[in-house]
Design a protein around this motif. Structure first.
Motif, PDB file in Angstrom:
ATOM      1  N   ASP A   1     -41.393-106.132 -15.530  1.00  0.00           N
ATOM      2  CA  ASP A   1     -39.993-106.002 -15.147  1.00  0.00           C
ATOM      3  C   ASP A   1     -39.175-105.627 -16.381  1.00  0.00           C
ATOM      4  OD1 ASP A   1     -40.337-106.758 -12.428  1.00  0.00           O
ATOM      5  OD2 ASP A   1     -40.316-108.868 -12.996  1.00  0.00           O
TER       6      ASP A   1
ATOM      7  N   PHE B   1     -35.351-105.416 -17.823  1.00  0.00           N
ATOM      8  CA  PHE B   1     -33.994-105.914 -17.626  1.00  0.00           C
ATOM      9  C   PHE B   1     -33.057-105.243 -18.614  1.00  0.00           C
ATOM     10  CE2 PHE B   1     -36.716-109.202 -16.003  1.00  0.00           C
ATOM     11  CZ  PHE B   1     -36.033-109.739 -14.920  1.00  0.00           C
ATOM     12  N   ASP B   2     -31.813-105.071 -18.194  1.00  0.00           N
ATOM     13  CA  ASP B   2     -30.721-104.716 -19.101  1.00  0.00           C
ATOM     14  C   ASP B   2     -29.797-105.919 -19.056  1.00  0.00           C
ATOM     15  OD1 ASP B   2     -29.013-103.483 -20.805  1.00  0.00           O
ATOM     16  OD2 ASP B   2     -28.400-101.896 -19.448  1.00  0.00           O
TER      17      ASP B   2
ATOM     18  N   GLN C   1     -29.128-109.394 -18.012  1.00  0.00           N
ATOM     19  CA  GLN C   1     -29.688-110.218 -16.937  1.00  0.00           C
ATOM     20  C   GLN C   1     -30.010-109.402 -15.683  1.00  0.00           C
ATOM     21  OE1 GLN C   1     -30.572-113.429 -17.424  1.00  0.00           O
ATOM     22  NE2 GLN C   1     -29.941-112.992 -19.520  1.00  0.00           N
ATOM     23  N   THR C   2     -29.735-108.107 -15.719  1.00  0.00           N
ATOM     24  CA  THR C   2     -29.912-107.261 -14.541  1.00  0.00           C
ATOM     25  C   THR C   2     -31.281-106.592 -14.537  1.00  0.00           C
ATOM     26  OG1 THR C   2     -27.541-106.794 -14.542  1.00  0.00           O
ATOM     27  CG2 THR C   2     -28.929-105.319 -13.243  1.00  0.00           C
ATOM     28  N   LEU C   3     -32.051-106.833 -13.478  1.00  0.00           N
ATOM     29  CA  LEU C   3     -33.334-106.166 -13.310  1.00  0.00           C
ATOM     30  C   LEU C   3     -33.056-104.699 -12.987  1.00  0.00           C
ATOM     31  CD1 LEU C   3     -36.451-106.248 -12.970  1.00  0.00           C
ATOM     32  CD2 LEU C   3     -36.044-106.814 -10.563  1.00  0.00           C
ATOM     33  N   VAL C   4     -33.599-103.792 -13.814  1.00  0.00           N
ATOM     34  CA  VAL C   4     -33.340-102.371 -13.582  1.00  0.00           C
ATOM     35  C   VAL C   4     -34.561-101.605 -13.099  1.00  0.00           C
ATOM     36  CG1 VAL C   4     -31.364-102.223 -15.134  1.00  0.00           C
ATOM     37  CG2 VAL C   4     -33.642-101.796 -16.035  1.00  0.00           C
TER      38      VAL C   4
END
Length: 155
Positions: A17, A19-20, A22-25
């Motif tokens: 996974d 992330f940027d 806390q956002t899963l990109v």
């Protein structure tokens, strides 16, 4: 290029996974070492290491298409290696110094080394401890992250 990238690899799920913050990109399917269960202990054990690492190098000319170097051995692995006499105190000091300075740690020890995230495909758990993706996936990941990007590898 992501501004606040980090990578989480879950070996049991064969998933990487991105992330940027806390956002899963993005998520990718991966394969791991030929001995998929357990933390890497020594060179040649076929295990993929577990713990906290960072990207210590980017190799655009990898024999597995593209590759991102993982900062293995980390301090925890070096401590285990020192206690079990797999590495010398000099090797331990070199590893700790490199990690503290966010450089590539010593790669040629009995702990193993040269652990990468690379291309080459998903035909079973075939690596010697690395994490492999499809070539198109490593191209995307290679473009999105920088040296220093945090990596967490979990069972």
């Amino acid at each position: 290029m992501l501004k606040n990238a980090r990578i989480v690899i879950t070996k049991s799920r064969r998933r990487l996974d991105v992330f940027d913050g806390q956002t899963l990109v993005r998520s990718f399917i991966v394969v791991v070492g030929s001995t998929p269960c357990g933390d890497k202990e020594a060179e040649g054990d076929g295990r993929t290491p577990e713990g906290e690492f960072y990207i210590c190098t980017k190799n655009p000319e990898s024999k597995f298409h593209l590759s991102l170097g993982i900062s293995y051995p980390n301090i925890a692995a070096a401590e285990r290696g020192l206690i079990t006499a797999l590495i010398t105190s000099e090797e331990y000091d070199q590893i700790v110094s490199a990690i503290n300075e966010k450089r590539a740690p010593l790669q040629k020890t009995a702990l193993g080394g040269e652990i990468y995230i690379h291309g080459g495909g998903l035909e079973g758990d075939w690596t010697e401890g690395c994490i492999a993706l499809e070539n198109s996936a490593i191209e995307e990941l290679f473009a999105a992250v920088t040296v220093g990007t945090a990596i967490l590898i979990t069972p």
